[in-house]
Design an enzyme around this catalytic site. Structure first.
Site, PDB file in Angstrom:
ATOM      1  N   SER A  80       0.728  -1.582  -0.209  1.00  0.00           N
ATOM      2  CA  SER A  80      -0.104   0.065   0.071  1.00  0.00           C
ATOM      3  C   SER A  80       1.025   1.091   0.135  1.00  0.00           C
ATOM      4  O   SER A  80       2.007   1.476   0.370  1.00  0.00           O
ATOM      5  CB  SER A  80      -0.944  -0.210   1.093  1.00  0.00           C
ATOM      6  OG  SER A  80      -1.738   0.367   1.283  1.00  0.00           O
ATOM      7  N   PRO A  81       0.064   2.062  -0.492  1.00  0.00           N
ATOM      8  CA  PRO A  81       1.455   3.515  -0.614  1.00  0.00           C
ATOM      9  C   PRO A  81       1.526   4.291   0.490  1.00  0.00           C
ATOM     10  O   PRO A  81       0.845   4.294   1.699  1.00  0.00           O
ATOM     11  CB  PRO A  81       0.510   4.324  -1.601  1.00  0.00           C
ATOM     12  CG  PRO A  81      -0.983   4.240  -1.442  1.00  0.00           C
ATOM     13  CD  PRO A  81      -0.391   2.440  -1.286  1.00  0.00           C
ATOM     14  N   CYS A 119       3.623   7.176   2.654  1.00  0.00           N
ATOM     15  CA  CYS A 119       4.470   8.665   2.424  1.00  0.00           C
ATOM     16  C   CYS A 119       5.502   8.222   3.710  1.00  0.00           C
ATOM     17  O   CYS A 119       5.648   7.900   4.505  1.00  0.00           O
ATOM     18  CB  CYS A 119       3.643   9.461   3.040  1.00  0.00           C
ATOM     19  SG  CYS A 119       2.607  10.389   1.447  1.00  0.00           S
ATOM     20  N   ALA A 145       2.250   8.701  -2.164  1.00  0.00           N
ATOM     21  CA  ALA A 145       1.701   9.158  -2.981  1.00  0.00           C
ATOM     22  C   ALA A 145       2.798  10.597  -3.570  1.00  0.00           C
ATOM     23  O   ALA A 145       3.929  10.859  -3.148  1.00  0.00           O
ATOM     24  CB  ALA A 145       0.900   9.876  -1.661  1.00  0.00           C
ATOM     25  N   GLN A 175       1.810   5.943  -6.877  1.00  0.00           N
ATOM     26  CA  GLN A 175       0.377   6.270  -6.672  1.00  0.00           C
ATOM     27  C   GLN A 175       0.607   7.594  -6.831  1.00  0.00           C
ATOM     28  O   GLN A 175       1.712   8.731  -6.077  1.00  0.00           O
ATOM     29  CB  GLN A 175       0.428   6.597  -4.789  1.00  0.00           C
ATOM     30  CG  GLN A 175      -1.060   7.175  -4.854  1.00  0.00           C
ATOM     31  CD  GLN A 175      -1.844   7.086  -3.590  1.00  0.00           C
ATOM     32  OE1 GLN A 175      -0.673   7.210  -2.336  1.00  0.00           O
ATOM     33  NE2 GLN A 175      -2.982   6.570  -3.186  1.00  0.00           N
ATOM     34  N   TYR A 224      -7.485  14.167   0.204  1.00  0.00           N
ATOM     35  CA  TYR A 224      -6.975  15.394  -0.274  1.00  0.00           C
ATOM     36  C   TYR A 224      -7.214  16.040  -1.350  1.00  0.00           C
ATOM     37  O   TYR A 224      -8.603  15.813  -1.630  1.00  0.00           O
ATOM     38  CB  TYR A 224      -5.380  14.836  -0.919  1.00  0.00           C
ATOM     39  CG  TYR A 224      -4.378  13.765  -0.123  1.00  0.00           C
ATOM     40  CD1 TYR A 224      -4.013  15.145   1.255  1.00  0.00           C
ATOM     41  CD2 TYR A 224      -4.517  12.399   0.594  1.00  0.00           C
ATOM     42  CE1 TYR A 224      -3.739  14.322   2.419  1.00  0.00           C
ATOM     43  CE2 TYR A 224      -4.127  11.922   1.905  1.00  0.00           C
ATOM     44  CZ  TYR A 224      -3.100  13.366   2.976  1.00  0.00           C
ATOM     45  OH  TYR A 224      -2.099  12.569   3.631  1.00  0.00           O
ATOM     46  N   ARG A 282      -7.369   4.956  -5.458  1.00  0.00           N
ATOM     47  CA  ARG A 282      -7.593   4.858  -4.775  1.00  0.00           C
ATOM     48  C   ARG A 282      -8.728   5.607  -3.888  1.00  0.00           C
ATOM     49  O   ARG A 282      -8.829   7.048  -4.071  1.00  0.00           O
ATOM     50  CB  ARG A 282      -6.585   4.711  -3.958  1.00  0.00           C
ATOM     51  CG  ARG A 282      -7.166   4.604  -2.114  1.00  0.00           C
ATOM     52  CD  ARG A 282      -5.852   4.373  -0.848  1.00  0.00           C
ATOM     53  NE  ARG A 282      -5.156   3.395  -0.772  1.00  0.00           N
ATOM     54  CZ  ARG A 282      -4.320   2.334  -0.239  1.00  0.00           C
ATOM     55  NH1 ARG A 282      -3.996   3.800   0.635  1.00  0.00           N
ATOM     56  NH2 ARG A 282      -4.276   2.328  -0.032  1.00  0.00           N
ATOM     57  N   ARG A 304       1.218  -0.517   6.955  1.00  0.00           N
ATOM     58  CA  ARG A 304       2.200  -1.619   7.915  1.00  0.00           C
ATOM     59  C   ARG A 304       2.833  -2.364   8.567  1.00  0.00           C
ATOM     60  O   ARG A 304       3.843  -2.812   8.882  1.00  0.00           O
ATOM     61  CB  ARG A 304       1.606  -0.773   9.064  1.00  0.00           C
ATOM     62  CG  ARG A 304       1.427   0.959   9.772  1.00  0.00           C
ATOM     63  CD  ARG A 304       0.403   1.477  10.396  1.00  0.00           C
ATOM     64  NE  ARG A 304      -1.383   0.683   9.570  1.00  0.00           N
ATOM     65  CZ  ARG A 304      -2.358   0.708  10.764  1.00  0.00           C
ATOM     66  NH1 ARG A 304      -1.986   2.262  11.722  1.00  0.00           N
ATOM     67  NH2 ARG A 304      -3.395   0.852   9.927  1.00  0.00           N
TER      68      ARG A 304
HETATM   69  C1  FNR Z   1      -0.048   5.873   4.327  1.00  0.00           C
HETATM   70  N1  FNR Z   1      -1.063   5.344   4.265  1.00  0.00           N
HETATM   71  C2  FNR Z   1      -1.359   6.181   2.548  1.00  0.00           C
HETATM   72  N2  FNR Z   1      -2.112   6.210   1.984  1.00  0.00           N
HETATM   73  C3  FNR Z   1      -2.190   6.823   0.504  1.00  0.00           C
HETATM   74  O1  FNR Z   1      -3.385   6.379  -0.162  1.00  0.00           O
HETATM   75  N3  FNR Z   1      -0.866   7.051   0.319  1.00  0.00           N
HETATM   76  C4  FNR Z   1      -0.337   7.280   1.099  1.00  0.00           C
HETATM   77  O2  FNR Z   1       1.154   8.239   0.740  1.00  0.00           O
HETATM   78  C5  FNR Z   1      -0.145   7.311   2.425  1.00  0.00           C
HETATM   79  N4  FNR Z   1       1.153   7.107   3.339  1.00  0.00           N
HETATM   80  C6  FNR Z   1       0.582   6.540   4.368  1.00  0.00           C
HETATM   81  C7  FNR Z   1       2.293   6.236   5.063  1.00  0.00           C
HETATM   82  C8  FNR Z   1       2.028   5.831   6.121  1.00  0.00           C
HETATM   83  C9  FNR Z   1       3.589   6.086   6.970  1.00  0.00           C
HETATM   84  C10 FNR Z   1       1.123   5.073   7.082  1.00  0.00           C
HETATM   85  C11 FNR Z   1       1.097   3.635   8.087  1.00  0.00           C
HETATM   86  C12 FNR Z   1       0.407   4.723   5.990  1.00  0.00           C
HETATM   87  C13 FNR Z   1      -2.270   4.916   4.514  1.00  0.00           C
HETATM   88  C14 FNR Z   1      -2.017   2.943   3.905  1.00  0.00           C
HETATM   89  O3  FNR Z   1      -1.734   2.939   2.342  1.00  0.00           O
HETATM   90  C15 FNR Z   1      -2.643   2.202   4.420  1.00  0.00           C
HETATM   91  O4  FNR Z   1      -4.124   2.350   3.253  1.00  0.00           O
HETATM   92  C16 FNR Z   1      -3.226   2.318   5.598  1.00  0.00           C
HETATM   93  O5  FNR Z   1      -2.219   2.087   6.505  1.00  0.00           O
HETATM   94  C17 FNR Z   1      -3.781   1.186   6.588  1.00  0.00           C
HETATM   95  O6  FNR Z   1      -3.117   0.401   5.701  1.00  0.00           O
HETATM   96  P1  FNR Z   1      -2.730  -0.860   7.520  1.00  0.00           P
HETATM   97  O7  FNR Z   1      -1.603   0.117   8.025  1.00  0.00           O
HETATM   98  O8  FNR Z   1      -3.070  -0.771   8.307  1.00  0.00           O
HETATM   99  O9  FNR Z   1      -2.003  -2.509   6.522  1.00  0.00           O
END
Ligand code: FNR
Length: 368
Positions: free
Chosen positions: A24-25, A27, A59, A101, A187, A234, A331
């Site tokens: 998953s994306p 940042c 992102a 993304q 966003y 997304r 995570r």
């Molecule tokens: C994210 N998430 C996120 N989502 C997204 O669409 N673009 C992004 O750049 C980010 N950045 C981001 C950074 C960090 C450090 C975290 C922990 C989360 C959300 C992420 O992609 C995901 O949707 C959520 O973290 C839920 O999934 P997990 O962590 O429970 O597997």
């Protein structure tokens, strides 16, 4: 023995993923002037060595003012292509495709990186050297800690559509395999969808059709330069806001069908992020899975599920029971970049890995 569903290949348009596990994306707030650098090579590269089916970059801003913070990654100039290409090339050597993304942070832009702010994402004022004026569907701030956005003019909207298309062209030149459009989490694109943040009275506000016009235009413009490569969107399926008009699952079902009719291949189903008044369910941690399942079933489109997918049995069940086509894991892959290998061991299969790792005998035979 039957291969568990989590490890079935998946055909995403012209690309075949080796399994259903997508990164998953996330940042990382580790760029300078938007450039991908050694941090990203190690971070993404380590996941590429560990057997996932698809990696999504963080992102990646289509315009400098579309960054959440001064330290976000970006692809708003041709100079950014080489840094991304280096990561893509490395991942390809491990046979792992890369999705970029593309994002614009809108009214949630110009904040401090999480570990630099004073908590709760304090805004960086526009006169700070690391801040700028922010844009939104309407002049409504996310909260008191964020800058007041300018309501975008129609010219600025057209420019943003062009920025997404130009960014997509650069992603193609960098050799990446998939684009994910970030239309979630409050966003820019998300502020157009939601009646909470979109009070416009022109062709970009009001009806469902008007609130989703920007997204249709972005998808068409991106498709025109991206050719026949896979495109993911997304969304926040619901905003978890009660007692006021908000974007909800019924609109998401309509929107998902619309996106797929415009050439999107899969809907990545997240939620929330538009309003401080959101209240998440408390009965289960993985409360987004039923959202993905409903989009999958009721819109009849391919989906990705995301959020608290930490356990291989749970992940496999999401795929095998047809709730979704992919699982996006965030995570858990930071905790354990080798999660896909462990999942394979636990579910009793071997997965293809880069030679350097494959020959090391790291699948746990006790589970086979
Ligand atoms: C994210 N998430 C996120 N989502 C997204 O669409 N673009 C992004 O750049 C980010 N950045 C981001 C950074 C960090 C450090 C975290 C922990 C989360 C959300 C992420 O992609 C995901 O949707 C959520 O973290 C839920 O999934 P997990 O962590 O429970 O597997």
């Amino acid at each position: 023995k039957d291969i568990p569903a989590l490890f079935h290949p998946y055909k995403l348009r012209n690309l075949t993923l080796k399994n259903r596990i997508a990164v998953s994306p996330m940042c990382m707030y580790s760029s300078s002037n938007g450039f991908f650098n050694d941090f990203h090579l190690v971070h993404i590269g380590s996941m590429a060595l560990h057997g996932v089916g698809l990696i999504t970059t963080e992102a990646t801003a289509v315009a400098p003012e579309g960054r959440i913070s001064f330290h976000d990654a970006g692809i708003w100039s041709d100079e950014h292509i080489a840094g991304l290409k280096r990561i893509v090339d490395f991942s390809h050597r491990t046979h792992t495709p890369i999705s970029v993304q593309l994002a614009h942070a809108g009214r949630k832009a110009s904040t401090k990186a999480p570990w630099l702010g004073d908590g709760d994402r304090k805004a960086t004022p526009s006169d700070d050297p690391e801040g700028w004026e922010v844009l939104g569907a309407s002049a409504l701030p996310y909260n008191a800690n964020h800058n007041m956005p300018h309501e975008m003019t129609v010219d600025q909207i057209r420019q943003t559509v062009q920025d997404f298309a130009d960014a997509a062209k650069r992603v193609d030149l960098a050799g990446a395999d998939v684009i994910e459009l970030h239309f979630a989490h409050g966003y820019l694109a998300s502020t157009f969808l939601s009646p909470i943040s979109n009070h416009r009275t022109d062709q970009f506000g009001g009806s469902f059709e008007n609130r989703s016009r920007l997204h249709v235009e972005i998808v068409r413009a991106v498709r025109a330069v991206w050719g026949d490569k896979p495109l993911i969107v997304r969304i926040s399926v619901t905003e978890w806001v009660k007692d006021e008009p908000s974007w909800d699952i019924e609109e998401s079902i309509k929107f998902s069908k619309l996106m797929v009719s415009e050439g999107v291949d899969l809907i990545d189903c997240s939620s929330g992020g538009i309003s401080e008044r959101q209240v998440f369910p408390t009965d289960r941690m993985d409360f987004q899975i039923p959202l993905a399942e409903r989009i999958h079933r009721e819109a009849g489109v391919p989906t990705g599920a995301v959020g608290f997918i930490n356990d291989p049995i749970q992940a496999n069940e999401i795929i095998s029971s047809g709730k979704s086509d992919l699982v996006f894991v965030a995570r858990e892959l930071l905790r354990n970049p080798g999660w896909a290998i462990e999942a394979a061991s636990k579910l009793g299969v071997r997965i293809a890995l880069a030679n350097q790792y494959a020959r090391a005998g790291i699948h746990r035979p006790t589970h086979q």
